[in-house]
Design a protein around this motif. Structure first.
Motif, PDB file in Angstrom:
ATOM      1  N   SER A  38       0.829  -1.204   0.000  1.00 37.28           N
ATOM      2  CA  SER A  38       0.000   0.000   0.000  1.00 37.28           C
ATOM      3  C   SER A  38       0.859   1.249   0.000  1.00 37.28           C
ATOM      4  O   SER A  38       0.580   2.217  -0.732  1.00 37.28           O
ATOM      5  N   ALA A  39       1.926   1.248   0.804  1.00 36.44           N
ATOM      6  CA  ALA A  39       2.831   2.399   0.854  1.00 36.44           C
ATOM      7  C   ALA A  39       3.494   2.627  -0.497  1.00 36.44           C
ATOM      8  O   ALA A  39       3.651   3.774  -0.942  1.00 36.44           O
ATOM      9  N   THR A  40       3.865   1.531  -1.177  1.00 33.71           N
ATOM     10  CA  THR A  40       4.495   1.657  -2.496  1.00 33.71           C
ATOM     11  C   THR A  40       3.546   2.299  -3.500  1.00 33.71           C
ATOM     12  O   THR A  40       3.913   3.243  -4.212  1.00 33.71           O
ATOM     13  N   VAL A  41       2.315   1.789  -3.562  1.00 27.46           N
ATOM     14  CA  VAL A  41       1.339   2.293  -4.531  1.00 27.46           C
ATOM     15  C   VAL A  41       0.972   3.748  -4.247  1.00 27.46           C
ATOM     16  O   VAL A  41       0.927   4.593  -5.152  1.00 27.46           O
ATOM     17  N   LEU A  42       0.717   4.062  -2.976  1.00 25.23           N
ATOM     18  CA  LEU A  42       0.314   5.419  -2.610  1.00 25.23           C
ATOM     19  C   LEU A  42       1.440   6.428  -2.817  1.00 25.23           C
ATOM     20  O   LEU A  42       1.202   7.562  -3.256  1.00 25.23           O
ATOM     21  N   ALA A  43       2.672   6.032  -2.510  1.00 26.14           N
ATOM     22  CA  ALA A  43       3.806   6.932  -2.714  1.00 26.14           C
ATOM     23  C   ALA A  43       4.025   7.196  -4.203  1.00 26.14           C
ATOM     24  O   ALA A  43       4.305   8.328  -4.610  1.00 26.14           O
ATOM     25  N   LEU A  44       3.889   6.152  -5.027  1.00 24.42           N
ATOM     26  CA  LEU A  44       4.012   6.333  -6.478  1.00 24.42           C
ATOM     27  C   LEU A  44       2.901   7.225  -7.024  1.00 24.42           C
ATOM     28  O   LEU A  44       3.133   8.073  -7.895  1.00 24.42           O
ATOM     29  N   LEU A  45       1.688   7.024  -6.511  1.00 21.87           N
ATOM     30  CA  LEU A  45       0.562   7.852  -6.946  1.00 21.87           C
ATOM     31  C   LEU A  45       0.798   9.316  -6.593  1.00 21.87           C
ATOM     32  O   LEU A  45       0.554  10.218  -7.418  1.00 21.87           O
ATOM     33  N   ALA A  46       1.286   9.564  -5.386  1.00 20.37           N
ATOM     34  CA  ALA A  46       1.584  10.937  -4.971  1.00 20.37           C
ATOM     35  C   ALA A  46       2.654  11.544  -5.862  1.00 20.37           C
ATOM     36  O   ALA A  46       2.546  12.714  -6.277  1.00 20.37           O
ATOM     37  N   LEU A  47       3.672  10.769  -6.163  1.00 17.87           N
ATOM     38  CA  LEU A  47       4.758  11.257  -7.019  1.00 17.87           C
ATOM     39  C   LEU A  47       4.235  11.640  -8.405  1.00 17.87           C
ATOM     40  O   LEU A  47       4.563  12.706  -8.937  1.00 17.87           O
ATOM     41  N   ILE A  48       3.410  10.778  -8.993  1.00 20.45           N
ATOM     42  CA  ILE A  48       2.878  11.028 -10.337  1.00 20.45           C
ATOM     43  C   ILE A  48       1.974  12.252 -10.348  1.00 20.45           C
ATOM     44  O   ILE A  48       2.046  13.104 -11.245  1.00 20.45           O
ATOM     45  N   LEU A  49       1.098  12.359  -9.336  1.00 21.31           N
ATOM     46  CA  LEU A  49       0.180  13.496  -9.275  1.00 21.31           C
ATOM     47  C   LEU A  49       0.913  14.828  -9.187  1.00 21.31           C
ATOM     48  O   LEU A  49       0.532  15.811  -9.830  1.00 21.31           O
ATOM     49  N   ILE A  50       1.973  14.853  -8.401  1.00 22.22           N
ATOM     50  CA  ILE A  50       2.678  16.118  -8.192  1.00 22.22           C
ATOM     51  C   ILE A  50       3.590  16.452  -9.381  1.00 22.22           C
ATOM     52  O   ILE A  50       3.650  17.598  -9.829  1.00 22.22           O
ATOM     53  N   VAL A  51       4.302  15.452  -9.903  1.00 21.38           N
ATOM     54  CA  VAL A  51       5.218  15.702 -11.021  1.00 21.38           C
ATOM     55  C   VAL A  51       4.468  16.175 -12.258  1.00 21.38           C
ATOM     56  O   VAL A  51       4.950  17.024 -13.012  1.00 21.38           O
ATOM     57  N   THR A  52       3.279  15.624 -12.484  1.00 19.58           N
ATOM     58  CA  THR A  52       2.492  16.000 -13.670  1.00 19.58           C
ATOM     59  C   THR A  52       1.593  17.212 -13.418  1.00 19.58           C
ATOM     60  O   THR A  52       0.803  17.582 -14.281  1.00 19.58           O
ATOM     61  N   ASP A  53       1.715  17.813 -12.241  1.00 20.80           N
ATOM     62  CA  ASP A  53       0.870  18.950 -11.883  1.00 20.80           C
ATOM     63  C   ASP A  53       1.404  20.228 -12.516  1.00 20.80           C
ATOM     64  O   ASP A  53       2.533  20.666 -12.228  1.00 20.80           O
ATOM     65  N   THR A  54       0.620  20.833 -13.364  1.00 18.10           N
ATOM     66  CA  THR A  54       0.994  22.100 -13.997  1.00 18.10           C
ATOM     67  C   THR A  54      -0.261  22.849 -14.435  1.00 18.10           C
ATOM     68  O   THR A  54      -1.289  22.224 -14.725  1.00 18.10           O
ATOM     69  N   GLN A  55      -0.165  24.150 -14.461  1.00 13.90           N
ATOM     70  CA  GLN A  55      -1.281  24.983 -14.906  1.00 13.90           C
ATOM     71  C   GLN A  55      -0.747  26.280 -15.497  1.00 13.90           C
ATOM     72  O   GLN A  55       0.168  26.896 -14.940  1.00 13.90           O
ATOM     73  N   VAL A  56      -1.314  26.652 -16.621  1.00 13.47           N
ATOM     74  CA  VAL A  56      -0.914  27.886 -17.300  1.00 13.47           C
ATOM     75  C   VAL A  56      -2.021  28.913 -17.127  1.00 13.47           C
ATOM     76  O   VAL A  56      -3.200  28.619 -17.344  1.00 13.47           O
ATOM     77  N   LYS A  57      -1.630  30.128 -16.739  1.00 12.94           N
ATOM     78  CA  LYS A  57      -2.582  31.211 -16.519  1.00 12.94           C
ATOM     79  C   LYS A  57      -2.153  32.430 -17.332  1.00 12.94           C
ATOM     80  O   LYS A  57      -0.978  32.822 -17.300  1.00 12.94           O
ATOM     81  N   GLN A  58      -3.116  32.983 -18.044  1.00 12.16           N
ATOM     82  CA  GLN A  58      -2.846  34.180 -18.843  1.00 12.16           C
ATOM     83  C   GLN A  58      -3.224  35.417 -18.032  1.00 12.16           C
ATOM     84  O   GLN A  58      -4.379  35.613 -17.668  1.00 12.16           O
ATOM     85  N   ILE A  59      -2.219  36.247 -17.725  1.00 10.26           N
ATOM     86  CA  ILE A  59      -2.435  37.478 -16.981  1.00 10.26           C
ATOM     87  C   ILE A  59      -2.107  38.632 -17.911  1.00 10.26           C
ATOM     88  O   ILE A  59      -0.934  38.926 -18.160  1.00 10.26           O
ATOM     89  N   PHE A  60      -3.159  39.239 -18.438  1.00  6.89           N
ATOM     90  CA  PHE A  60      -3.004  40.277 -19.467  1.00  6.89           C
ATOM     91  C   PHE A  60      -2.220  39.675 -20.637  1.00  6.89           C
ATOM     92  O   PHE A  60      -2.680  38.764 -21.295  1.00  6.89           O
ATOM     93  N   THR A  61      -1.044  40.164 -20.887  1.00 10.76           N
ATOM     94  CA  THR A  61      -0.237  39.635 -21.999  1.00 10.76           C
ATOM     95  C   THR A  61       0.864  38.696 -21.506  1.00 10.76           C
ATOM     96  O   THR A  61       1.670  38.214 -22.301  1.00 10.76           O
TER      97      THR A  61
END
Length: 205
Positions: A38-61
């Motif tokens: 369980s620790a292996t699966v959950l730690a891998l899931l946390a790693l994947i979620l955070i590493v692939t976490d990105t968001q682009v925001k347009q602020i004016f130009t």
């Protein structure tokens, strides 16, 4: 050599293998294996979620991109979960091999190594989660005295995904804390009198 159900070998500790103790050992091994997996699966899931976490925001130009490397606490969390996942996977393999061979951990140096490794993983995971949670609260609430903005109002998707990764890491750390308790029990029972029996020298085969 065997004395009335007591097995011993050079360098190991003599342990009484009664029916009740065998049942306890079997359940303990199964619980340890499930927790480590369980620790292996959950730690891998946390790693994947955070590493692939990105968001682009347009602020004016200006285009602003939020990613986990912008927060050192998330970088620490990724590294900690990567190490914890690899360690838990190796220990899971050890548990499976030990169960297949039907062996019982009696070697004190190996028991100490596993105990110290489990303790290190548990402390490291808890520290990483604490750092990530603190950064997350600052991102949600901001800090007026330091004039820090509430960044999660701007990057909501990024913060939600980071929160999911942190939650998964928290569950993984809970599993590792329980595993460290089991390894502590497995180690210190080798020094206790409850599981040790002195061989009866009057009856030898």
């Amino acid at each position: 050599m065997s004395y009335l159900g007591v097995e011993s070998s050079p360098g190991n500790v003599s342990v009484f293998h009664g029916g009740k103790m065998k049942l306890i050992d079997r359940r303990l091994k199964l619980t340890e294996l499930l927790l480590r997996c369980s620790a292996t699966v959950l730690a891998l899931l946390a790693l994947i979620l955070i590493v692939t976490d990105t968001q682009v925001k347009q602020i004016f130009t200006i285009e602003k991109r939020a990613k986990y490397t912008d927060m050192k606490s998330l970088v620490f969390l990724v590294v900690a979960n990567g190490i914890a996942a690899a360690y838990s996977l190796l220990q899971s393999v050890r548990c499976v091999v030990g169960s297949m061979k039907g062996s019982v951990l009696l070697n004190k140096p190996l028991a100490w190594a596993i105990f110290l490794g489990d303790q290190a993983m548990a402390y490291m995971s808890v520290a990483a989660i604490a750092a990530s949670a603190e950064s997350g609260l600052i991102g949600i609430r901001g800090e007026e005295k330091l004039q820090w903005m509430k960044l999660c109002n701007m990057f909501g998707k990024f913060c939600n995904r980071a929160a999911g990764g942190t939650s998964s890491a928290l569950l993984a750390s809970v599993a590792m804390v329980f595993v460290s308790c089991i390894s502590a029990f497995s180690l210190f029972r080798l020094y206790g009198g409850a599981t040790q029996r002195q061989p009866n020298l009057a009856v030898m085969k």
